[in-house]
Design a protein around this motif. Structure first.
Motif, PDB file in Angstrom:
ATOM      1  N   ILE A  55      -8.204  -2.257  -0.531  1.00 22.75           N
ATOM      2  CA  ILE A  55      -8.910  -3.053   0.631  1.00 22.75           C
ATOM      3  C   ILE A  55      -8.248  -4.445   0.592  1.00 22.75           C
ATOM      4  N   ALA A  56      -8.324  -4.948   1.817  1.00 21.05           N
ATOM      5  CA  ALA A  56      -7.986  -6.284   2.033  1.00 21.05           C
ATOM      6  C   ALA A  56      -8.968  -7.175   3.007  1.00 21.05           C
ATOM      7  N   ALA A  57      -8.756  -8.408   3.264  1.00 13.97           N
ATOM      8  CA  ALA A  57      -9.364  -9.202   4.112  1.00 13.97           C
ATOM      9  C   ALA A  57      -8.486  -9.064   5.341  1.00 13.97           C
ATOM     10  N   HIS A  58      -7.376  -8.964   5.229  1.00 14.44           N
ATOM     11  CA  HIS A  58      -6.417  -8.834   6.365  1.00 14.44           C
ATOM     12  C   HIS A  58      -5.073  -8.012   5.834  1.00 14.44           C
ATOM     13  N   PRO A  81     -11.038  -4.534  11.627  1.00 17.08           N
ATOM     14  CA  PRO A  81     -11.687  -4.457  10.177  1.00 17.08           C
ATOM     15  C   PRO A  81     -12.784  -3.449  10.577  1.00 17.08           C
ATOM     16  N   GLY A  82     -13.232  -2.719   9.424  1.00 17.71           N
ATOM     17  CA  GLY A  82     -14.078  -1.646   9.510  1.00 17.71           C
ATOM     18  C   GLY A  82     -14.120  -0.530   8.338  1.00 17.71           C
ATOM     19  N   VAL A 107      -5.451   2.553   2.671  1.00 14.69           N
ATOM     20  CA  VAL A 107      -5.707   1.289   2.701  1.00 14.69           C
ATOM     21  C   VAL A 107      -6.775   0.959   3.716  1.00 14.69           C
ATOM     22  N   ARG A 108      -7.409  -0.289   3.689  1.00 17.82           N
ATOM     23  CA  ARG A 108      -8.317  -0.554   4.661  1.00 17.82           C
ATOM     24  C   ARG A 108      -8.594  -2.237   4.495  1.00 17.82           C
ATOM     25  N   VAL A 109      -8.648  -2.428   5.832  1.00 15.90           N
ATOM     26  CA  VAL A 109      -9.000  -4.064   6.288  1.00 15.90           C
ATOM     27  C   VAL A 109     -10.708  -4.030   6.248  1.00 15.90           C
TER      28      VAL A 109
END
Length: 180
Positions: A55-58, A81-82, A107-109
């Motif tokens: 996961i990431a912030a952006h 994001p979600g 992967v996820r923002v």
């Protein structure tokens, strides 16, 4: 040393954290640190070939792990994001210990404010897998994580989001939903 610097140094040295996400507490580490990832797999009693979520912030924090064109397309979608993790083609630089037996990486923002802030302040993406042993119920509080894992992880206090289930996982290329 600031708290963020100390936490970043802890993660760089192979430390594992438990932190709140959209639906539960997650176990995380520096995705580039093989020993830390293996530590998480041992804590969870999970096999490596399944792969993990990062996961990431952006989206920019994910460029090391997935192909740029696919990441750009995913970033233009309504999923982020979600609480939606997308399977994207793994880049050549993506470590096998993250993607397991797959050619893709989930992967996820994140939309979880505290977790997004954590990734932004650390200037890094994080491994994100539910804080529990494989097959067990995901932990929902810092206290439950402390009881389960003791001093083997550093628990980041906070509140989980409102989602009732773990993140949805979608194969971005086909649109196929793999987990709801």
């Amino acid at each position: 040393m600031s708290a963020n610097r100390a936490l970043r140094a802890f993660l760089k040295a192979g430390g594992v954290i438990a932190y709140p996400t959209e639906s539960c507490y997650g176990l995380g580490c520096d995705p580039r640190n093989r020993a830390a990832v293996q530590r998480i797999l041992r804590l969870k009693q999970r096999i490596q070939r399944k792969g993990l979520i990062v996961i990431a912030a952006h989206a920019q924090q994910l460029t090391r792990y997935v192909e740029t064109d696919a990441l750009h397309a995913a970033g233009q979608s309504s999923h982020w994001p979600g609480p939606v993790s997308l399977l994207l083609p793994a880049s050549k630089r993506c470590p096998v210990w993250l993607r397991g037996q797959h050619r893709t990486l989930a992967v996820r923002v994140t939309a979880h404010v505290q977790t997004a802030r954590l990734c932004a302040q650390l200037s890094m993406a994080l491994v994100s897998t539910s804080a529990n042993r494989a097959g067990a119920v995901a932990l929902k509080t810092a206290r439950a994580c402390q009881r389960q894992f003791g001093h083997r992880v550093r628990v980041i206090p906070g509140k989980i989001g409102a989602a009732r289930r773990p993140s949805t996982i979608i194969d971005f290329a086909s649109g196929r939903v793999l987990r709801t």
